[in-house]
Each structure stands twice: as structure tokens, then as C-alpha cells.
Design an enzyme around this catalytic site. Structure first.
Site, mmCIF file in Angstrom:
data_model
loop_
_atom_site.group_PDB
_atom_site.id
_atom_site.type_symbol
_atom_site.label_atom_id
_atom_site.label_comp_id
_atom_site.label_asym_id
_atom_site.label_seq_id
_atom_site.Cartn_x
_atom_site.Cartn_y
_atom_site.Cartn_z
ATOM 1 N N CYS A 43 0.822 -1.213 0.000
ATOM 2 C CA CYS A 43 0.000 0.000 0.000
ATOM 3 C C CYS A 43 0.852 1.258 0.000
ATOM 4 O O CYS A 43 0.667 2.153 -0.811
ATOM 5 C CB CYS A 43 -0.943 -0.009 1.204
ATOM 6 S SG CYS A 43 -1.999 1.454 1.257
ATOM 7 N N CYS A 48 -1.478 1.609 -3.129
ATOM 8 C CA CYS A 48 -2.506 2.640 -2.978
ATOM 9 C C CYS A 48 -1.967 4.067 -2.884
ATOM 10 O O CYS A 48 -2.468 4.967 -3.548
ATOM 11 C CB CYS A 48 -3.355 2.382 -1.725
ATOM 12 S SG CYS A 48 -3.394 0.708 -1.124
ATOM 13 N N LYS A 51 0.028 5.324 -6.033
ATOM 14 C CA LYS A 51 -0.966 5.335 -7.117
ATOM 15 C C LYS A 51 -1.891 6.536 -6.984
ATOM 16 O O LYS A 51 -2.198 7.217 -7.972
ATOM 17 C CB LYS A 51 -1.772 4.042 -7.101
ATOM 18 C CG LYS A 51 -2.921 3.986 -8.097
ATOM 19 C CD LYS A 51 -3.910 2.913 -7.698
ATOM 20 C CE LYS A 51 -4.640 3.285 -6.417
ATOM 21 N NZ LYS A 51 -5.523 2.207 -5.935
ATOM 22 N N TYR A 180 -9.260 -3.264 -11.311
ATOM 23 C CA TYR A 180 -9.133 -1.881 -10.860
ATOM 24 C C TYR A 180 -7.737 -1.316 -11.109
ATOM 25 O O TYR A 180 -7.585 -0.134 -11.442
ATOM 26 C CB TYR A 180 -9.527 -1.759 -9.384
ATOM 27 C CG TYR A 180 -8.572 -2.376 -8.400
ATOM 28 C CD1 TYR A 180 -7.590 -1.615 -7.787
ATOM 29 C CD2 TYR A 180 -8.666 -3.720 -8.059
ATOM 30 C CE1 TYR A 180 -6.710 -2.176 -6.875
ATOM 31 C CE2 TYR A 180 -7.798 -4.283 -7.152
ATOM 32 C CZ TYR A 180 -6.817 -3.505 -6.557
ATOM 33 O OH TYR A 180 -5.950 -4.074 -5.662
ATOM 34 N N GLU A 184 -7.272 1.983 -13.339
ATOM 35 C CA GLU A 184 -6.682 3.154 -12.690
ATOM 36 C C GLU A 184 -5.458 3.653 -13.442
ATOM 37 O O GLU A 184 -5.301 4.856 -13.681
ATOM 38 C CB GLU A 184 -6.321 2.812 -11.244
ATOM 39 C CG GLU A 184 -7.542 2.667 -10.363
ATOM 40 C CD GLU A 184 -7.228 2.105 -8.982
ATOM 41 O OE1 GLU A 184 -8.062 2.278 -8.078
ATOM 42 O OE2 GLU A 184 -6.147 1.498 -8.808
ATOM 43 N N HIS A 439 -28.031 20.702 -0.691
ATOM 44 C CA HIS A 439 -28.162 21.235 -2.043
ATOM 45 C C HIS A 439 -27.280 22.457 -2.238
ATOM 46 O O HIS A 439 -27.154 23.266 -1.315
ATOM 47 C CB HIS A 439 -29.636 21.615 -2.298
ATOM 48 C CG HIS A 439 -29.886 22.098 -3.683
ATOM 49 N ND1 HIS A 439 -29.934 21.255 -4.779
ATOM 50 C CD2 HIS A 439 -30.081 23.366 -4.158
ATOM 51 C CE1 HIS A 439 -30.171 21.967 -5.865
ATOM 52 N NE2 HIS A 439 -30.265 23.239 -5.513
ATOM 53 N N GLU A 444 -26.838 14.534 -2.967
ATOM 54 C CA GLU A 444 -28.251 14.648 -2.618
ATOM 55 C C GLU A 444 -29.114 13.676 -3.415
ATOM 56 O O GLU A 444 -30.207 13.297 -2.980
ATOM 57 C CB GLU A 444 -28.746 16.081 -2.800
ATOM 58 C CG GLU A 444 -28.800 16.551 -4.244
ATOM 59 C CD GLU A 444 -29.268 18.001 -4.348
ATOM 60 O OE1 GLU A 444 -30.422 18.278 -3.977
ATOM 61 O OE2 GLU A 444 -28.469 18.848 -4.810
#
Length: 460
Positions: A43, A48, A51, A180, A184, A439, A444
Site C-alpha cells: 500500500c 494505494c 498510485k 481496478y 486506474e 443542495h 443529494e
């Protein structure tokens, strides 16, 4: 009781191994952790974290395009790859140093070297002429990239690990894979101005994700200039004077400067001495463990990617905590793998938690209600962009619990972390609807979805 050098010896100083070692040492136990590369594991060092830095760097080009729609003008923007690599490596070194320092503060001995098992209680440090014993051993060696070694020309291809250290940014790259990591890195290189092609042997990218997510993202990444070739794979790779020629099974030939294989990762168990210690592997080559992470050897446990259960850094950390509570606090715990949120840092990114529509239809006895919306986010209103966001709620028709949330669009990883709390808590669609919207936001939409999608139009 036999006299051992350590109460616990951890093999692998990634996120899981470090957490288990620290917690156990803080309880007053004699703990050592061996790491053959750099503290921090996949990681921090080659996964991670670097990356995500690359993703953020590559997103700037898209942000500049959007800015022009809002009235900004710029001189020619240039990206300095060597400068970025230097800054990235400095930060990675800092983070690795923090991991090492925290081990020291907790009283953990850090052993720099490759550790292998000689028997159930004995560990040899390769090349150091050192052998130690431990009452208990924890294996946390993680995983490594896999590529098809029998493919002609595969020696010319790189994996994600080499992608972090390319000496120069290529002009053309082909990425093989549909998971992934492949998606990515396709976004990263395309965002940095590299002519990018993604090839995958399956019918669509991101196998295992919701079908609406897969179809939506495939279309969106093509809008970012990535060429996607599905249902096809390599036949061979040929090195020429001008680059690498990718010979594909459909007869196509593509020349690129770099070929990257992101075709999966496998548990890192090679030459670890597992058999001599009585530690069994499953059919997929991962270490076999029970729900409490115990292996087939009474005094050896394993956590993280080497067990191939749910290969996510936060999961490895939680498995480490459960190991510590079970073994050293007399408080048996095992991690609950249900409703774990995850993100794909593609461009646009993906955030998901819970069941896909197909999974929910199989597991919900009385069917499911599906709510889907696709819309152009407010951010792109001035830009003329046709990029669209996907949001999807999957609801158990009987209990009305929201059992799956799927988002593709800007900030979806941030949104899914909070949505995961509601899914994990078992909140109903009515409770989501009772939550007042913020909002104007994209999020939302998650609490204002009213119209059910008919099964005939569903992609799941």
C-alpha cells in the site's frame, strides 16, 4: 513452556503486519517483524499511496479543461515526470520512515531481510546467518503482480510495480487487464498525455462489480481518450527498433513504447518454507486460514493479501486487530467481510458498498427494488462535457433495507465511505428518504431517488 527468542515473529511489514506487531508489543510481548524490502508494504511503497499521488497528478489536465469552461485561460501547461517522481519518492520515504519509527516506539525489533520458515517455531533470516525462534508466528507477506510467463515476449512487459519508476513518460502505452489496477493506470497515463489503450479478454471491465457500473465506466473512460478493446488478449509481444508491437488474438497489431500487464495479483508465498512448518495452501495458492486467521499450523496465523480473502489495506489492518484480540487479549474476534466499501480511483472514480444487483436478486427471497439515476454533474454545466454520473441503490424488496450502493463520478470514493455506514447499519430506503438533502450537491441524489427501475431495463 519452551524458551523462545520472541513471543511473536511477524513476516512482512506491510499495513497488516505492522499493526499486529505494534499492538502485541504494546502489550509487553517480545515482538520482531522481518521485511525484505521497505517498511510499509504494497500500500505505502508500491500500491494505494503512490498510485493515488499519480491519479491526483493526472487529474490536473482534466481540471484545466474544465477551468477553461469557467473563463480561465492558461499558457501551455507542461508536466515534468522526473520532478513528479522525485516528489513522490520523497513522500513515500517519509511515510515508510514513520511506519519504522512507530514500530521502534512500540518496542518492536525490525529485522531487515527475507525471513523463511525452517519449522513451525523457527525462522531463518536469509543472507544474515541468523536463525531465531518464536512461540507464535504471523505471516503477512501480501501479494505480487502476476503476468503470463509463457506469453512470447512477456519479458518486455512491465507490471504496476515498475510503472511507479519508469525513467521517462512513454508516448504510447498498452495496458492488459480489466481490473481496478488496469483501469486506474489507464486513467493515470491518459491524464498525463500518453496515448493509452486498454485491452481485456473479458466482455467488460471490472469483473465482479455491478453491471451498470461496468457499462457506465467503460463508456466514461473512453470519453477521456482511452481506447478500450474487449474480448481480446495478447498473442505475443515483439520488440522492434521503434517500440513494442502487440500482436493480438483478433489479428490486430498495435505498436506502443510500454506494455503493462495488470492481470491480477497472487499471494506472495514462494519459497517461504510453508510446507516445512505445516502451513497449507488452498486451491488458489493462498494460505488456508480459519475465520480467526489461524493456519493449519497450531502456532501460525496469516492475514492480509497472502490469504486472498478481501485484498484491501483497511481489511488487513482490521484482520490484524482481530488477530491481536483473539490471540493476546483472550477476546476471540473475526472480521466481518459483509458490506465493506471500496473505491476504484479510475477517472471518473467508482465507489461501491454492498451487493450488486445480480447478487441481491440471488440472495433476496422476495426480489429487489432498484433505483438508478444518470445525470450530468453541475461541475460540467459550463464546459460542454457530456460526462455523466451514475448512482444506483439496490434495495431488498421485503425488508426495504438498502443492500447495495454504486456510484460512478467525481468524489464517489468520499461519498461511499459515508454511505457504507448506512448500509452496514441496515437502514431502510425510507430512512434514506427521510434524510434531508444537501443542495446543490451530487450526493443529494442518494436521498431523493424515487422512481424504481423496471427489471426489463436493468443491466444487473
Amino acid at each position: 513452556m519452551a524458551d523462545y527468542d520472541y513471543d511473536l515473529f511477524v513476516i512482512g511489514a506491510g499495513s497488516g503486519g505492522v499493526r499486529a506487531a505494534r499492538l502485541t508489543a504494546l502489550d509487553g510481548k517480545r515482538v520482531a517483524v522481518a521485511e525484505e524490502f521497505r517498511v510499509g508494504g504494497t500500500c505505502v511503497i508500491r500500491g494505494c499511496v503512490p498510485k493515488k499521488f499519480m491519479v491526483m497528478a493526472s487529474e490536473v489536465s482534466h481540471a484545466l479543461q474544465i477551468a477553461e469552461g469557467y473563463g480561465w485561460s492558461f499558457d501551455k501547461a507542461e508536466f515534468d515526470w522526473p520532478r513528479f517522481l522525485e516528489a513522490k519518492d520523497v513522500e513515500i520515504a517519509r511515510l515508510s520512515g514513520i511506519y519504522a519509527a512507530n514500530l521502534g516506539k512500540a518496542g518492536v525489533e525490525l529485522v531487515h531481510g527475507r525471513a523463511i520458515l525452517k519449522d513451525a517455531h523457527t525462522v531463518q533470516i536469509v543472507g544474515k546467518d541468523r536463525t531465531v525462534t518464536a512461540e507464535k508466528i504471523l505471516i503477512a507477506t501480501g501479494g505480487r503482480p502476476w503476468k503470463p510467463e509463457d506469453l512470447p515476449g512477456i519479458e518486455h512487459a512491465i507490471t504496476s510495480e515498475e510503472a511507479f519508476h519508469l525513467p521517462e513518460l512513454p508516448k504510447r502505452i498498452l495496458i492488459a487487464g480489466g481490473g481496478y489496477i488496469a483501469v486506474e493506470f489507464a486513467g493515470i497515463f491518459a491524464g498525463l498525455g500518453v496515448e493509452t489503450t486498454l485491452i481485456y479478454r473479458g466482455p467488460n471491465i471490472l469483473r465482479g462489480f455491478d453491471d451498470d457500473v461496468r457499462a457506465h465506466l467503460a463508456g466514461e473512460i473512453e470519453k477521456r481518450g482511452i481506447k478500450v478493446i474487449l474480448g481480446c488478449q495478447h498473442q505475443s509481444i515483439e520488440k522492434t527498433e521503434t517500440g513494442l508491437v502487440n500482436h493480438l488474438e483478433n489479428g490486430m497489431k498495435l505498436e506502443t513504447d510500454v506494455v503493462m500487464f495488470a492481470t491480477g495479483r497472487i499471494p506472495y508465498v514462494k519459497d517461504l518454507g510453508l510446507e516445512t512448518a505445516g502451513v497449507a495452501l488452498n486451491d488458489q495458492g493462498a494460505i488456508t486460514v480459519d475465520p480467526y486467521s489461524k493456519t493449519t499450523a497450531d502456532n501460525i496465523w496469516a492475514i492480509g493479501d497472502v490469504t486472498d480473502r478481501m485484498n484491501l489495506t483497511p481489511v488487513a489492518i482490521r484482520e490484524a486487530v482481530a488477530f491481536h484480540q483473539t490471540v493476546y487479549r483472550d477476546n476471540p474476534q473475526h472480521f466481518d467481510y459483509e458490506a465493506v466499501a471500496t473505491a476504484v480511483f479510475s477517472q471518473p472514480p467508482v465507489g461501491v458498498v454492498g451487493l450488486t444487483e445480480a447478487e441481491a436478486r440471488r440472495s433476496c427471497a422476495k426480489g429487489v427494488d432498484v433505483y438508478v439515476t444518470r445525470f450530468r454533474p453541475m461541475k460540467y454545466a459550463f464546459t460542454g462535457s457530456d460526462e455523466r454520473v451514475l448512482m444506483k441503490l439496490v434495495v431488498d424488496a421485503d425488508s426495504q433495507r438498502v443492500v447495495g450502493v454504486h456510484i460512478v463520478g467525481p468524489d464517489s470514493p468520499e461519498m461511499i465511505q459515508l454511505a457504507a455506514i448506512a448500509v452496514k447499519a441496515g437502514l431502510t430506503k425510507a430512512q434514506w428518504d427521510a434524510t434531508c438533502a444537501v443542495h446543490p450537491t451530487m450526493a443529494e441524489e442518494l436521498v431523493t431517488l424515487k422512481e424504481k427501475q423496471s427489471p426489463a431495463t436493468s443491466a444487473g
